[in-house]
Motif scaffolding. Structure first.
Motif, short mmCIF file in Angstrom:
data_model
loop_
_atom_site.label_atom_id
_atom_site.label_comp_id
_atom_site.label_asym_id
_atom_site.label_seq_id
_atom_site.Cartn_x
_atom_site.Cartn_y
_atom_site.Cartn_z
N TRP B 289 -19.48 -15.37 -29.57
CA TRP B 289 -20.28 -14.85 -28.47
C TRP B 289 -21.75 -15.19 -28.68
CZ3 TRP B 289 -24.13 -11.12 -27.82
CH2 TRP B 289 -24.38 -10.78 -26.48
N PHE B 290 -22.22 -15.05 -29.91
CA PHE B 290 -23.62 -15.40 -30.20
C PHE B 290 -23.86 -16.88 -29.93
CE2 PHE B 290 -23.56 -11.57 -32.94
CZ PHE B 290 -24.68 -10.96 -32.42
N VAL B 291 -22.95 -17.72 -30.42
CA VAL B 291 -23.12 -19.16 -30.22
C VAL B 291 -23.10 -19.48 -28.73
CG1 VAL B 291 -22.06 -21.43 -30.59
CG2 VAL B 291 -22.17 -19.78 -32.45
N TYR B 292 -22.20 -18.81 -27.99
CA TYR B 292 -22.11 -19.03 -26.55
C TYR B 292 -23.45 -18.73 -25.90
CZ TYR B 292 -21.31 -18.00 -21.68
OH TYR B 292 -21.42 -17.97 -20.32
N LYS B 293 -24.03 -17.58 -26.25
CA LYS B 293 -25.32 -17.19 -25.67
C LYS B 293 -26.37 -18.28 -25.90
CE LYS B 293 -25.07 -13.47 -23.49
NZ LYS B 293 -25.41 -13.54 -22.10
N MET B 294 -26.44 -18.74 -27.15
CA MET B 294 -27.46 -19.74 -27.49
C MET B 294 -27.21 -21.06 -26.77
SD MET B 294 -27.98 -19.21 -31.50
CE MET B 294 -27.17 -17.80 -32.15
N THR B 295 -25.94 -21.49 -26.76
CA THR B 295 -25.63 -22.77 -26.13
C THR B 295 -25.87 -22.70 -24.64
OG1 THR B 295 -23.85 -22.81 -27.73
CG2 THR B 295 -23.92 -24.60 -26.18
N ASN B 296 -25.51 -21.57 -24.04
CA ASN B 296 -25.67 -21.41 -22.61
C ASN B 296 -27.15 -21.47 -22.21
OD1 ASN B 296 -24.31 -21.20 -20.23
ND2 ASN B 296 -24.61 -19.00 -20.07
N ASN B 297 -28.00 -20.86 -23.02
CA ASN B 297 -29.44 -20.95 -22.77
C ASN B 297 -29.88 -22.41 -22.78
OD1 ASN B 297 -29.76 -18.25 -22.51
ND2 ASN B 297 -30.45 -17.91 -24.62
N GLU B 298 -29.32 -23.15 -23.74
CA GLU B 298 -29.67 -24.56 -23.85
C GLU B 298 -29.24 -25.33 -22.61
OE1 GLU B 298 -31.33 -26.22 -26.03
OE2 GLU B 298 -30.80 -28.26 -25.46
N VAL B 299 -28.01 -25.05 -22.13
CA VAL B 299 -27.51 -25.73 -20.93
C VAL B 299 -28.42 -25.44 -19.74
CG1 VAL B 299 -25.62 -25.80 -19.26
CG2 VAL B 299 -25.11 -25.74 -21.68
N LYS B 300 -28.80 -24.15 -19.60
CA LYS B 300 -29.68 -23.77 -18.49
C LYS B 300 -31.01 -24.48 -18.60
CE LYS B 300 -27.87 -19.25 -17.33
NZ LYS B 300 -27.92 -17.89 -17.86
N ALA B 301 -31.57 -24.52 -19.80
CA ALA B 301 -32.88 -25.16 -19.99
C ALA B 301 -32.81 -26.63 -19.61
CB ALA B 301 -33.32 -25.01 -21.44
N THR B 302 -31.71 -27.31 -20.01
CA THR B 302 -31.55 -28.73 -19.67
C THR B 302 -31.52 -28.91 -18.16
OG1 THR B 302 -30.18 -28.85 -21.63
CG2 THR B 302 -30.23 -30.79 -20.23
N LYS B 303 -30.78 -28.01 -17.48
CA LYS B 303 -30.67 -28.11 -16.02
C LYS B 303 -32.05 -27.94 -15.38
CE LYS B 303 -25.93 -27.13 -14.92
NZ LYS B 303 -24.97 -26.05 -14.90
N GLN B 304 -32.80 -26.96 -15.89
CA GLN B 304 -34.13 -26.71 -15.33
C GLN B 304 -35.04 -27.91 -15.52
OE1 GLN B 304 -35.31 -23.01 -16.98
NE2 GLN B 304 -34.31 -21.84 -15.36
N ARG B 305 -34.97 -28.49 -16.71
CA ARG B 305 -35.80 -29.67 -16.98
C ARG B 305 -35.45 -30.79 -16.01
NH1 ARG B 305 -35.85 -28.51 -22.58
NH2 ARG B 305 -33.91 -29.58 -22.93
N ALA B 306 -34.15 -30.99 -15.78
CA ALA B 306 -33.69 -32.05 -14.87
C ALA B 306 -34.22 -31.79 -13.46
CB ALA B 306 -32.16 -32.09 -14.87
N LYS B 307 -34.19 -30.51 -13.04
CA LYS B 307 -34.68 -30.15 -11.72
C LYS B 307 -36.17 -30.48 -11.59
CE LYS B 307 -31.74 -26.53 -9.94
NZ LYS B 307 -31.54 -25.09 -10.03
N LYS B 308 -36.92 -30.09 -12.63
CA LYS B 308 -38.36 -30.34 -12.62
C LYS B 308 -38.64 -31.84 -12.48
CE LYS B 308 -40.56 -26.64 -15.15
NZ LYS B 308 -40.85 -26.23 -16.52
N LEU B 309 -37.91 -32.61 -13.25
CA LEU B 309 -38.09 -34.07 -13.21
C LEU B 309 -37.79 -34.60 -11.82
CD1 LEU B 309 -36.65 -35.39 -16.59
CD2 LEU B 309 -38.98 -35.58 -15.77
N ALA B 310 -36.72 -34.08 -11.23
CA ALA B 310 -36.31 -34.52 -9.90
C ALA B 310 -37.41 -34.21 -8.88
CB ALA B 310 -35.00 -33.84 -9.50
N LYS B 311 -38.02 -33.02 -9.03
CA LYS B 311 -39.08 -32.62 -8.12
C LYS B 311 -40.27 -33.57 -8.25
CE LYS B 311 -38.63 -27.77 -7.05
NZ LYS B 311 -38.94 -26.44 -7.55
N LYS B 312 -40.60 -33.88 -9.48
CA LYS B 312 -41.74 -34.76 -9.73
C LYS B 312 -41.52 -36.14 -9.11
CE LYS B 312 -43.94 -33.07 -13.92
NZ LYS B 312 -43.86 -33.18 -15.36
N ALA B 313 -40.32 -36.61 -9.18
CA ALA B 313 -40.04 -37.99 -8.76
C ALA B 313 -40.14 -38.18 -7.25
CB ALA B 313 -38.64 -38.39 -9.22
#
Lengths: 281, 313
Positions: B289-313
């Motif tokens: 469960w702990f690992v899931y929490k950490m990994t899930n945060n990472e997945v969300k962060a990656t998605k947000q970064r991708a969104k930001k990049l898409a907006k910039k482009a």
């Protein structure tokens, strides 16, 4: 000036620690290699730091030992690890692709579920697994060591992260417009893009399977099907004091040499691959 | 309208593509798990050639395990893990910090990285067998120490609990510190270099930089390393099993939980093995469960970064 001197001191300490640690890492393998080149009689006299000339004699003894079929074991291990690496990476990429490209109702649940079992130890289900494969008639066969690797959550997650970074959905859409069906798109367009990720994960899966001991030891019974780790364990269990020590060292040597050779050639990719797919920042 | 229909059409391919994974998981993990849990409530073992049970006995297996040596083995597992983990994380932090320090010009960085990662790939069982032969009373280590004049009598490394546990700890340390170093290095290199630059201008020395910038910034990955290492420690089997030939000698002081499980499986005591598996499953699930929490945060962060990049482009 004082910071410069401080840096010098730090540099000396750093090199000292690094050399010490490298020594610790290599020393045991050095003894192993040296001892594998000595005959039993020479080894009884105590350790000598220089290589002897009995390596080929020892190898011959290992090859001719019917009670520990080491080379047969290496063949079995190569078969299991190679098949596992191929199956595991292909299906992990397939699963990652399914969850990355398509939208469907259970997508989120499926993804969450895989993340939830990301690091679940296989040992906790080993008892049921053993009973299951016995009922399926796969006890004492190599198949149950290979097939379950289709579901490898960690490899899946790696592939998924890689797709996020380097597979634009527009490429898939372009392929669709050109009339490529979904499987063909995956096999001929997506897989080549995934090559670097597949290569890294294939190496790790291969090594993991090569070194795996717990499950194979429970599943495999007959000598002709044993993989290398089980043979090493049987060696430990046997009345080892009466053995030819040169032969024992040579057996350990042939068990780990294939991986070391692979590592020396691919170390750059392997080390780069360690950090991918984990938590960053 | 037309577009919507098309999407639904493609959705079915998603199910087809993920089917093999879930089918394989269902057959080889889920059914075994249910089976394991089921038999944990039964008295079911083999005595000679006779099979006893299965008879439903409720929670008796669980109670019996608590009365048995299970907790002692859990303690062993923890001690063995700690002996390896403490130096592992300490050394890894030190090395990672050195490797990424631009002012510290270490020569042959790549060579050291290759060497310290090497033991991680070595077959644990072969490594344990190697240590067993090297550290046996008439083995090369004793021979070397005697010829150096450091000892007079050969040391019986595996005759004492301290010796055996230390050997297991050393092996675990050697196998994992390189891996952790590389993980931490990547984490430190992921820190925004502006922060280090600003610190440099403010006259920060290397010690301050480590304790006030590096350490707080890599806390997430330290936590991740800790949890995954605990899960790895819980599964500890190959090294102590081969080193002590499954005996956990001396006097079962190095028997781990999985070795205990292995003994029950080998003797076909399905009830006890089942109950022990369930205990292990519960602990693993909490850690997962702990690992899931950490990994899930990472997945969300990656998605947000991708969104930001898409907006910039």
């Amino acid at each position: 000036m004082s910071t410069k001197a401080q840096n010098r001191l730090r540099l000396i300490v750093a090199h000292f620690v690094l050399i010490l640690l490298s020594f610790m890492c290599l020393f045991f393998f050095y003894i192993l290699i040296i001892n594998a080149t000595h005959s039993h009689a020479e080894l009884q006299k105590g350790f000598s730091a220089l290589p002897g000339s009995s390596l080929f004699d020892n190898l011959k003894k290992v090859a001719n030992d019917g009670s520990f079929p080491m080379f047969r074991g290496i063949l079995n291990s190569l078969l299991v690890s190679g098949a596992t690496a191929a199956i595991c990476t292909y299906f992990s990429a397939l699963t990652a692709y399914g969850l990355y490209v398509y939208d469907f109702k259970l997508k989120k649940i499926a993804f969450t579920f895989i993340l939830a079992i990301l690091v679940m130890p296989t040992q906790v289900t080993s008892m049921g697994f053993l009973r299951l494969i016995t009922n399926m008639g796969m006890y004492d066969s190599l198949l149950p060591l290979i097939i379950p690797s289709i579901a490898s959550p960690a490899v899946f997650y790696f592939m998924y992260s890689y797709m996020q970074a380097s597979l634009p959905i527009s490429m898939v859409e372009a392929a669709r417009i050109d009339g490529s069906n979904e499987f063909r798109t995956f096999n001929t367009i997506v897989l080549p893009i995934m090559k670097p990720a597949i290569a890294v994960q294939a190496i790790f899966t291969f090594v993991g399977s090569w070194n795996n001991y717990f499950i194979p030891a429970l599943v495999i019974q007959s000598k002709s099907k044993m993989t290398v780790p089980i043979l090493i364990a049987t060696l430990r269990g046997a009345d080892y004091m009466s053995f030819d020590m040169g032969k024992i060292y040579t057996m350990i040597l042939v068990a780990i040499v294939p991986i070391i050779i692979v590592y020396l050639f691919l170390s750059k990719y392997i080390i780069a691959g360690v950090t991918l797919g984990g938590v960053k920042e | 309208m037309k577009q919507k229909r098309k999407r639904i059409d493609y959705g079915k391919w998603g199910y087809i593509f993920i089917l093999p994974f879930f089918l394989s998981f269902f057959i080889f993990s889920f059914i075994p798990l249910v089976d394991t849990v089921r038999y944990s409530f039964y008295e079911y073992y083999r005595s000679g050639i006779r099979e006893i049970g299965p008879t439903f006995i409720g929670l008796e297996n669980y109670a019996n395990l608590l009365k048995s040596d299970m907790l002692r083995y859990a303690g062993n597992t923890m001690i063995l893990w700690i002996i390896g983990f403490v130096p592992q994380i300490g050394i890894a932090m030190l090395l990672a910090n050195w490797f990424v320090d631009a002012r510290l010009k270490i020569r042959g960085k790549q060579f050291y990285k290759v060497v310290i990662y090497l033991p991680n790939l070595i077959m644990a069982s072969a490594f344990a067998m190697l240590f067993f032969t090297l550290f046996s009373t008439n083995g090369p280590m004793n021979s070397i120490l005697t010829s150096l004049g450091w000892i007079k009598e050969p040391i019986d490394f595996m005759g004492t609990a301290f010796g055996t546990r230390s050997l297991v700890g050393v092996m675990n340390f050697l196998m994992w510190f390189g891996n952790t170093t590389i993980m931490l290095m990547a984490a430190i290199m992921g820190i925004n270099p502006d922060i280090f630059e600003a610190a440099e201008i403010d006259g920060c020395n290397s010690r301050q930089r480590f304790f006030y910038i590096t350490l707080p910034m890599i806390r997430p990955i330290l936590a991740y390393t800790l949890i995954t290492s605990i899960i790895g420690g819980l599964q500890m089997f190959d090294v102590p099993q081969i080193l002590t030939n499954g005996q956990g000698a001396p006097d079962r002081t190095s028997t781990t939980l999985i070795m205990f499980l292995n003994n029950h499986l080998k003797s076909k005591n399905y009830g006890m093995a089942g109950a022990l598996s369930v205990y292990l499953f519960i602990v693993s699930a909490i850690l997962c469960w702990f690992v899931y929490k950490m990994t899930n945060n990472e997945v969300k962060a990656t998605k947000q970064r991708a969104k930001k990049l898409a907006k910039k482009a």
